[in-house]
Design a protein around this motif. Sequence first.
Motif, short mmCIF file in Angstrom:
data_model
loop_
_atom_site.label_atom_id
_atom_site.label_comp_id
_atom_site.label_asym_id
_atom_site.label_seq_id
_atom_site.Cartn_x
_atom_site.Cartn_y
_atom_site.Cartn_z
N THR A 10 -29.94 29.05 -47.41
CA THR A 10 -29.30 28.07 -48.50
C THR A 10 -30.14 26.60 -48.69
OG1 THR A 10 -27.88 27.26 -46.84
CG2 THR A 10 -27.03 29.01 -48.10
N THR A 11 -30.89 26.60 -47.69
CA THR A 11 -31.83 25.07 -47.84
C THR A 11 -32.92 25.30 -49.11
OG1 THR A 11 -31.56 24.86 -45.49
CG2 THR A 11 -33.17 23.68 -46.53
N THR A 12 -32.80 24.15 -49.91
CA THR A 12 -33.79 24.04 -50.99
C THR A 12 -34.59 22.96 -50.83
OG1 THR A 12 -32.23 22.83 -52.22
CG2 THR A 12 -32.23 25.02 -52.63
N ASP A 13 -34.36 22.03 -49.67
CA ASP A 13 -35.17 20.96 -49.68
C ASP A 13 -36.20 21.30 -48.72
OD1 ASP A 13 -35.41 17.80 -49.41
OD2 ASP A 13 -35.41 18.45 -47.20
N LYS A 14 -37.63 20.93 -48.69
CA LYS A 14 -38.89 21.44 -48.15
C LYS A 14 -38.67 20.91 -46.68
CE LYS A 14 -43.66 20.91 -48.09
NZ LYS A 14 -44.97 20.33 -48.68
N ASP A 15 -38.57 19.60 -46.50
CA ASP A 15 -38.24 18.92 -45.26
C ASP A 15 -37.41 19.57 -44.38
OD1 ASP A 15 -40.53 17.48 -46.00
OD2 ASP A 15 -39.35 15.61 -46.48
N GLN A 16 -36.01 19.86 -44.99
CA GLN A 16 -35.08 20.41 -44.16
C GLN A 16 -35.51 21.85 -43.86
OE1 GLN A 16 -32.36 18.60 -43.30
NE2 GLN A 16 -31.77 20.27 -42.19
N PHE A 17 -36.28 22.50 -44.93
CA PHE A 17 -36.42 23.97 -44.42
C PHE A 17 -37.50 24.06 -43.10
CE2 PHE A 17 -38.85 27.92 -44.59
CZ PHE A 17 -38.11 29.00 -45.24
N GLU A 18 -38.50 23.34 -43.39
CA GLU A 18 -39.26 23.07 -42.47
C GLU A 18 -38.78 22.71 -40.83
OE1 GLU A 18 -42.55 20.57 -43.37
OE2 GLU A 18 -43.31 22.09 -44.96
N LYS A 19 -37.83 21.85 -40.91
CA LYS A 19 -37.09 21.38 -39.68
C LYS A 19 -36.29 22.48 -39.16
CE LYS A 19 -33.79 17.84 -38.15
NZ LYS A 19 -33.07 16.73 -38.33
N GLU A 20 -35.70 23.06 -40.15
CA GLU A 20 -34.97 24.28 -39.41
C GLU A 20 -35.66 25.46 -38.81
OE1 GLU A 20 -30.91 25.32 -38.64
OE2 GLU A 20 -31.70 23.35 -39.50
N PHE A 21 -36.62 25.75 -39.67
CA PHE A 21 -37.58 26.83 -39.29
C PHE A 21 -38.29 26.68 -37.98
CE2 PHE A 21 -41.93 29.04 -39.22
CZ PHE A 21 -41.54 30.22 -39.08
N ASN A 22 -38.39 25.06 -37.59
CA ASN A 22 -39.16 24.79 -36.32
C ASN A 22 -38.33 24.72 -35.23
OD1 ASN A 22 -41.81 24.06 -37.34
ND2 ASN A 22 -41.14 21.97 -37.84
#
Length: 547
Positions: free
Chosen positions: A369-381
């Motif tokens: 559900t994440t569309t923000d790039k920085d938020q996506f990278e943070k969650e994937f990390n």
Amino acid sequence: MIGSLAMFMYGMKTMSEGLEKVAGERMRSILAAMTKNRVMGVLSGILITALIQSSSATTVMVVSFVNTGLMTLTQSIGVIMGANIGTTITSWIVSLVGFKMNLANLALPLLAIALPMYMSSKSKWKNISQFIFGFAILFLSLKFLNESAEDMKLNELVANMLSGISCDSFWVILLFVVVGAIVTMIVQASAATMTITLMLFNMNIPGFGFEQAVALTMGQNIGTTITAFLASLSTNTQAKRTALAHMFFNVFGVVVFLLIFYPSCNAVNWFMTDVLHNTNEMNKLSAFHTAFNIVNTLLLIWFVPQIEKFVCWVLPQKKDDEESDFRLKHISKGLVATPELSLLEAKKEIANFGQRCYKMFGMVKNLLTTTDKDQFEKEFNRITKYEKITDNMEVEIANYLDDVDDDGLSREAKIQSQKMMKTIGELESIGDSCYNLGRTLNHKREQKMDYTPEQMGHINAMMEIVDKSLQKMNADLERAEGTPVDFDKTMQIEKDINDFRKLLKETNIKDISADKYDYSLGVLYMDFINECEHLGDYVVNVVQSSK
């Protein structure tokens, strides 16, 4: 003499461990049933410590139970109070028969009786033989200890050491308290130091009378807390508080009795001599030891909530204890109880492992559900980090189970340990699946692709079924002992996952043929769906191995 003391400690340890193994499950049931209120907690502490003849073993066990969440801090305080009373049984055994009867004549036949039991294939008989071995070695060591003390002329040595000081001075009494505490901390066995004290007292050494022996005994009550303290070093905050409560209880008792030291010694002397007409000096010392712990318990049993507040104030809860990702929450790497009881820690940690896997799955849902790039990278990390956590947890729990197994498990416990080994392997695979799901979503983002609304609907539906499967798995891992597993329900959820995946696979081929989306997106779509199906398989394996 040192060899005799080592033999005594080994005999005590062997006897204690044998009894713990025989009564491991029953001991847990006794604690569960008898810690419902503080009085019953004290009684259970007395009973268990009287059985296993080691307050250190009981307190370490209690620290372990608190660490795993099987016992509350309030319950543990009552049990520890009882353990202090129960441990005085050892001094009564030694003072009544230890130096009076030639138990070596009894010890050798006992060893002969224990030998065929030890060779039995049944773990129950092996454990009983271990207790008998320990019992026999214990009383053989008392004989050797007494003989070596006489050969060394220990009474003369101690008398010469005390000749230059005024033993009636209260400062010397305090010195004896400190010496008793330090020696017991080093030896880590109050039973051994109490035996030496009784032996010295029995020698009628000039300058070493009843008051000096009492002071040594009081110091031993402080020194014995070091074992639980060491056991708590690598545990959670609640377990550390339990060890601190044990230390506070014993130190408080010593301080109170020092304030009324001479009147309390006179009271015990009067009671034993004038009331019971018992003039045996060693019995008087054992009576003081028992009276000290009973009075201390009667004083503090009404203030358990206040003691709990005090130790919570001294050791406040740290956020790291609740939020640390890498630290095992329930397995302690300090001193542990018997292997049988240590499996409880592993069981609780495996349930925690399951919760971390579920938390990791929740991160995958956030990625969807994440569309923000920085938020996506943070969650994937975070998912990547958790994948390493699951790897570490598998290794650490496996090593722990291996260490426990080396200590000697019963046949039933070995089967349970093997099941746990399989469970943690499957849980680690769930962590890998969650990482693969996150990696698939990351590849989709890197290729600048988006799932169609219809695909997202199917993915969300699949995720809901897998979520239900994980919740059922964690409920099974956390279930109370003896509660049956509803494996049919797990298999039904797995069937729903398989059927839905088969349907989506067929639909995907039709949609690609109908040019609803290109083949590359279809591959990433089915990679996600297939990994969900794999994750479901691992869940089934976890539930099956934990039955």
